[in-house]
Write an enzyme that holds these catalytic residues in place. Structure first.
Site, PDB file in Angstrom:
ATOM      1  N   ASP A  61      34.785 -20.607  39.115  1.00 38.49           N
ATOM      2  CA  ASP A  61      34.736 -19.302  38.457  1.00 38.49           C
ATOM      3  C   ASP A  61      34.156 -18.207  39.346  1.00 38.49           C
ATOM      4  O   ASP A  61      33.440 -18.480  40.315  1.00 38.49           O
ATOM      5  CB  ASP A  61      33.855 -19.381  37.203  1.00 38.49           C
ATOM      6  N   HIS A  98      31.300 -22.726  40.743  1.00 37.68           N
ATOM      7  CA  HIS A  98      31.514 -21.330  41.120  1.00 37.68           C
ATOM      8  C   HIS A  98      31.721 -21.230  42.631  1.00 37.68           C
ATOM      9  O   HIS A  98      30.973 -21.857  43.402  1.00 37.68           O
ATOM     10  CB  HIS A  98      30.308 -20.473  40.709  1.00 37.68           C
TER      11      HIS A  98
END
Length: 337
Positions: A143, A285
């Site tokens: 993400d 991430h």
């Protein structure tokens, strides 16, 4: 949240909304044109019909070679909401007629390859059907990118290890680094929507949430020529109304690495290895250096345990549908619940 054996869970869950309807049928789509209703194509499944509308929007943009400024307009085109409406099976795909629209397109033909998992298999030529993955599988997802330094580094790691992942990108970063978004797709990975600037959807309301998603769809389309299929809401928060309005599958996760809080390579590795099971969707991430640094070891350790790495689409055999949110294989529910 229920946990199931991977295949038992996927089959059980799919049965609820008819995802495997017609999979046992061996009839192949005929080359001669045949008229069918959308009810027949979808087994009267409203989520499938929403998925057809999603594919139709991409086809309109592709067919007209539309610029990114036209992305908002494609969501204004009137598309089928009723099961009694008719379409035509052709050699090249499903043809549907359109009402008058700003694109001045009278009809579109959606290729069968774009309708995998959206219409029943009996209407798709055998050569265009997908095959469910076998064995122990896990989907890595990342993400908040693209990051100008870390995302390219991560892409090299994935390529070196012959692994594909799914990236949920923030629109404002896509607009700054479109070449990196293109590189994500060029590497065989998937690219999803993670909002424009990462607000909590629950706190901004449906209208602003839709705007966040649409702006990001526009910039991903501007960068790649493709509308993203999936949305991952920031913090995992989304209401039922927002899920209906977005009309894209919502992808959550079953393994939260919490890499954003650790910012520590070894803790990231331990967190993922401790929680990963067959059919897991792992959340990480690609904007944190320790997270990217942890990926080679995570891949090595999971491969040693017999896992194969798949994209979200592969995990669900292309059967993730709008209006539903997915946490892992065999674990999904209506968006907002």
């Amino acid at each position: 949240m229920k946990r199931h054996d991977f295949w038992q869970g996927l089959v059980a869950a799919a049965a609820v909304v008819g995802l495997f309807g017609g999979f046992g049928t061996v009839a192949q789509a005929k080359s001669t044109a045949k008229t069918v209703t959308f009810g027949q194509l979808t087994n009267h499944n409203t989520h499938r019909l929403a998925a057809i509308r999603q594919a139709a929007r991409q086809q309109i943009l592709t067919q007209t070679h539309a610029k990114s400024r036209r992305v908002a307009a494609v969501y204004q085109v009137k598309l089928p909401h009723h099961m009694t409406k008719k379409a035509t099976l052709t050699a090249n795909g499903v043809k549907m007629n359109l009402l008058a629209n700003s694109f001045k397109v009278k009809s579109i033909t959606i290729p069968y390859t774009q309708l995998r998992g959206k219409i029943l298999n009996r209407y798709i030529p055998k050569a265009d059907r997908t095959k469910a993955v076998k064995g122990k599988v896990v989907a890595l997802t990342f993400d908040d990118g693209p990051d100008p330094t870390l995302t390219p580094k991560l892409l090299k790691i994935l390529k070196k290890n012959h692994v594909h992942a799914t990236f949920f990108e923030v629109g404002q970063s896509v607009s700054r680094y479109p070449k990196i978004s293109r590189a994500v797709l060029a590497g065989g990975n998937e690219l999803g929507n993670h909002s424009w600037n990462h607000p909590d959807f629950n706190s901004i309301g449906t209208a602003k949430t839709v705007n966040q998603v649409m702006r990001t769809n526009r910039d991903i389309y501007a960068a790649t020529g493709q509308l993203p299929q999936y949305v991952r809401p920031p913090y995992g928060n989304i209401t039922a109304a927002e899920g209906r309005a977005i009309e894209q599958p919502i992808i959550r996760w079953s393994v939260d690495s919490r890499d954003w809080s650790y910012l520590n390579k070894q803790k990231d590795i331990n967190s993922v290895m401790r929680a990963t099971r067959n059919g897991s969707i792992v959340l990480m991430h690609d904007i944190h250096a320790p997270s990217v640094a942890a990926v080679p070891t995570i891949i090595h350790k999971l491969k040693a345990k017999g896992y194969h790495f798949v994209t979200v689409s592969q995990l669900y055999n292309n059967q993730a549908l709008p209006g539903l949110q997915y946490f892992g294989a065999g674990d999904y529910r209506v968006a907002g619940r």
